[in-house]
Design a protein around this motif. Structure first.
Motif, short mmCIF file in Angstrom:
data_model
loop_
_atom_site.label_atom_id
_atom_site.label_comp_id
_atom_site.label_asym_id
_atom_site.label_seq_id
_atom_site.Cartn_x
_atom_site.Cartn_y
_atom_site.Cartn_z
N SER A 179 0.82 -1.21 0.00
CA SER A 179 0.00 0.00 0.00
C SER A 179 0.86 1.26 0.00
CB SER A 179 -0.93 0.00 1.22
OG SER A 179 -1.92 -0.99 1.13
N SER A 209 2.42 1.78 -3.42
CA SER A 209 1.40 2.13 -4.42
C SER A 209 0.89 3.55 -4.22
CB SER A 209 0.24 1.14 -4.34
OG SER A 209 0.67 -0.18 -4.60
N SER A 211 -5.24 9.58 -10.70
CA SER A 211 -5.74 8.92 -9.49
C SER A 211 -6.56 9.84 -8.60
CB SER A 211 -4.57 8.35 -8.69
OG SER A 211 -3.67 9.39 -8.28
N TRP A 248 -9.85 8.29 -7.03
CA TRP A 248 -9.56 7.25 -6.03
C TRP A 248 -8.94 7.85 -4.78
CZ3 TRP A 248 -4.34 5.14 -5.15
CH2 TRP A 248 -4.34 4.17 -4.14
N ARG A 249 -7.99 8.76 -4.95
CA ARG A 249 -7.36 9.37 -3.77
C ARG A 249 -8.35 10.26 -3.02
NH1 ARG A 249 -3.34 12.70 -4.67
NH2 ARG A 249 -3.62 12.92 -6.92
N TYR A 289 -10.05 2.39 -7.82
CA TYR A 289 -8.65 2.03 -8.03
C TYR A 289 -8.47 1.35 -9.39
CZ TYR A 289 -4.03 0.04 -7.17
OH TYR A 289 -2.69 -0.31 -7.26
N TYR A 300 -8.48 3.86 -12.10
CA TYR A 300 -7.17 4.53 -12.13
C TYR A 300 -6.15 3.69 -12.88
CZ TYR A 300 -2.49 4.98 -9.96
OH TYR A 300 -1.14 5.04 -9.73
N CYS A 352 -7.93 -2.47 -2.44
CA CYS A 352 -7.07 -1.41 -2.97
C CYS A 352 -6.11 -0.99 -1.87
CB CYS A 352 -7.89 -0.22 -3.48
SG CYS A 352 -8.73 0.72 -2.18
#
Length: 455
Positions: free
Chosen positions: A147, A150, A163, A166-167, A191, A194, A228
């Motif tokens: 994690s 990533s 991203s 997702w973020r 995710y 993305y 994710c």
């Protein structure tokens, strides 16, 4: 007794070799595998494959593949697409496939010839997505470690723009909150979107992980694909973190470790194809991402002293070829410089790796040669150009794509950007002379990968 001895000798001289073929983004592994099989079946364009050059090659033919549960590589379909009246590039393969080719030859050794005048090598080509190779390092990473890496990657340009959604979800959730299925599926979906955006990006991003998120196959909608990366440290049972961690571990166990055990660990030789020119077009960000992907692709071959790769000791891979594809998109005089760029991309990883008797080679090649190098005069300068039919056009065109400086490292070339490498259509007459698809150095690649088996 004599017949039994002859049968035993015949089995001794029939060897099996498994060649793994994979590639980073847009590298052309489907065309590579098609061209390898076509040229071995016809053996008309393999002057640097020693068994052919020495006149010891007898013939090759397709045989039923040994693994009945693996899809067959659609060689005939792909070849028909390339050699059609209106030739086109075949659709890329999205999962694992396999093909067996039996190669008959006369042994080079006098001792072996006394046992049997003709020997056979069964070549099993295992074609699989590059993302699956990049998944293997996950086996040594905890969910927290994976994690963190990533998340760091997603925050860098140009991935940060891809991203955002997702973020944004990450900033609104609490990893220590309850393990709600709907929340987990929402995070996994964002995710995955993305990762698909990374795959489509013009910046030519190569690290797409986990690989099955973009090529799920029969795992589509399976719970082990609904996780994710999450920020922070490990949380207790019943939390969203614990749910995501359990699915990450299930993915490693049921997908990654299974691929290693059933396929990767059984390979003898491996070729990794790389579209270096495409990454150069994308600039520093695309090339940097490719460099990290290449380093990750070398990790499964590493036998370090820490013992974290004890699971790898079953692997028999003893030769690995890294090949810069589409070398025909630049003048032939530029091929050594293209190889030099590839060397600079893998140099650090290759220095730190410790193979147990394995060999690594790099090469610039073209699985299907689509252009010719021509010399033109321009403003008093002699230029080495290429002539072919660019994608989107219908007639041959002479182009000067620019030059790769001699001895320059990859990042310096990427910053320069005084070039533009264009894609080309397959040649209209490919393979019609019956000698096999035209190529650049495919025979040299086969000599490195298979030459010792054909002695």
């Amino acid at each position: 007794m004599f017949d039994q001895a002859g049968e035993t000798a015949g089995r001794f001289l029939e060897a099996d070799v498994r060649l793994g073929v994979t590639g980073l983004r847009r590298a052309g592994k489907t065309v590579f595998t098609t061209a390898v099989v076509d040229n071995l079946l016809r053996a008309g364009r393999l002057p640097f494959l020693d068994v052919v050059a020495s006149g010891r090659f007898q013939a090759a033919r397709l045989r039923p593949q040994p693994d009945a549960d693996v899809p067959r590589f659609a060689f005939e379909e792909h070849l028909a697409t390339i050699t059609a009246a209106q030739p086109d590039w075949p659709e890329p393969t999205t999962g694992i496939s396999q093909l067996r080719l039996a190669i008959r030859y006369r042994p080079n050794s006098a001792l072996r010839r006394t046992l049997q005048s003709v020997a056979t090598v069964n070549l099993d080509i295992v074609d699989y997505p590059g993302e699956w190779l990049l998944d293997l390092p996950m086996l040594r990473q905890s969910f927290a470690e994976w994690s963190a890496l990533s998340l760091e990657l997603a925050a860098r340009s140009p991935r940060d723009a891809l991203s955002v959604d997702w973020r944004g979800w990450l900033s609104a959730i609490d990893p220590a909150g309850p393990d709600e299925e709907e929340e987990a599926r929402r995070g996994a979906a964002l995710y995955t979107e993305y990762l698909h955006a990374c795959r489509r990006a013009e910046s030519f991003l190569s690290i797409i992980q986990p690989g099955r998120f973009v090529e799920p196959g029969d795992l589509k909608d399976a719970p082990l694909l609904t996780f994710c990366p999450l920020p922070g440290e490990r949380r207790g049972r019943g939390t969203l973190w614990a749910l995501m961690e359990s699915r990450y571990e299930a993915y490693k166990s049921s997908v990654v470790r299974r691929f290693f055990a059933e396929h990767f660990a059984r390979l003898n030789r491996q070729v990794v194809l790389i579209d270096v020119l495409g990454a150069l077009n994308a600039g520093v960000s695309g090339l940097g991402d490719m460099k990290r992907a290449l380093e990750m692709s070398l990790e499964p071959f590493r036998h370090g002293s820490s013992g974290w790769l004890d699971w790898l000791f079953g692997s028999k891979i003893d030769r690995v070829l890294f090949a810069a594809t589409k070398a025909d998109h630049i003048a032939s005089s530029q091929h050594p410089n293209l190889k030099g760029i590839l060397d600079s991309l893998v140099a650090e990883a290759r220095r730190t790796i410790r193979f147990e008797g394995a060999q690594v080679e790099t090469m610039a090649l073209a699985s299907l040669k689509c252009t010719e190098t021509v010399v033109t005069e321009h403003e008093g300068r002699t230029l080495r150009c290429i002539q072919g039919v660019p994608v989107g056009r219908d007639r041959p065109t002479v182009l000067y794509p620019g030059e790769i400086p001699d001895g320059a490292d990859a990042m310096t070339v990427a910053r320069n950007r005084s070039y533009r490498f264009m894609p080309f259509r397959p040649p209209a007459d490919a393979g019609r002379d019956g000698r096999g698809l035209p190529h650049v150095r495919l025979d040299q690649a086969l000599q490195f990968l298979l030459g010792d088996y054909l002695e």
